[in-house]
Design an enzyme around this catalytic site. Sequence first.
Site, PDB file in Angstrom:
ATOM      1  N   LYS A 185       0.648   4.325   2.788  1.00  0.00           N
ATOM      2  CA  LYS A 185       1.314   4.112   3.813  1.00  0.00           C
ATOM      3  C   LYS A 185       2.392   4.621   4.317  1.00  0.00           C
ATOM      4  CE  LYS A 185      -1.158  -0.835   5.195  1.00  0.00           C
ATOM      5  NZ  LYS A 185      -0.697  -1.527   5.474  1.00  0.00           N
ATOM      6  N   ASP A 228      -0.788  -3.659  10.420  1.00  0.00           N
ATOM      7  CA  ASP A 228      -1.494  -4.110   9.225  1.00  0.00           C
ATOM      8  C   ASP A 228      -3.179  -3.056  10.281  1.00  0.00           C
ATOM      9  OD1 ASP A 228      -3.233  -6.013   7.209  1.00  0.00           O
ATOM     10  OD2 ASP A 228      -4.586  -6.252   8.707  1.00  0.00           O
ATOM     11  N   ASN A 245       0.495  -0.821   0.153  1.00  0.00           N
ATOM     12  CA  ASN A 245      -0.298   0.192   0.468  1.00  0.00           C
ATOM     13  C   ASN A 245       0.767   1.209   0.135  1.00  0.00           C
ATOM     14  OD1 ASN A 245      -1.796   2.436   0.585  1.00  0.00           O
ATOM     15  ND2 ASN A 245      -3.204   0.859   1.506  1.00  0.00           N
TER      16      ASN A 245
END
Length: 189
Positions: A18, A70, A15
């Site tokens: 992030k 996460d 991702n």
Amino acid sequence: MVSARPRSVTFVSRNAGKVPETRETLRPYGVTLRWRRKEFIEPQAARLEEVVRAKLHEVEGWAGYVLVEDSGFFIPSLNGFPGVYSAHVLEAWGFTPILELLRSRPREAYFRTVAGLRRGRSEWLFVGEVRGTVARRPAGHGGFGYDPIFLPRGWKRTFAEATPEEKNGISHRARAMRKVGKFLVGRPT
Ligand code: ITT
């Protein structure tokens, strides 16, 4: 701000959203972030902690400090949905089902991040949360994921309408990563 010896940490995630948030949060702690893009095989787990443990398992044997995380978007009036399924739900259906379901339910929501740090055989977890509500309609183009529908408590704008610095001031991810930064500053090697 915090004086620290420079350290390099490998951040592993698919991702791209992030990465700048994590990099900027860790910079004052003397941490240089190197991003390794990787698609994890995520288990069907009920808790973020289990997913993070599985990610840490996948990077066993990597050199130096390795950082994973996460995150999820949790809505208590929907029993925590979408929670650990946040990525799947957004990719498959967008915001519509959540906005429909919340027409007649309380709109409180929170983001939660569990960061996992590994070095050799040792691993550590760090948690961050931010509370707020689900907006009636999406607003803003910043950030990623659920940012356009999240109104942090006390704010009139969504995370997607905020600057990156404003989001990082209070976000779940920044709160977890500041704990990582403080931990690393205190480590002898
Ligand atoms: P990884 O490779 O790091 O696992 P991912 O996108 O699969 O990347 P997560 O499982 O941790 O990441 O996150 C699940 C989803 O939660 C993510 O795809 C976003 O839709 C949402 N999410 C996570 N952090 C967010 C944030 O800061 N703002 C908005 N949405 C976020």
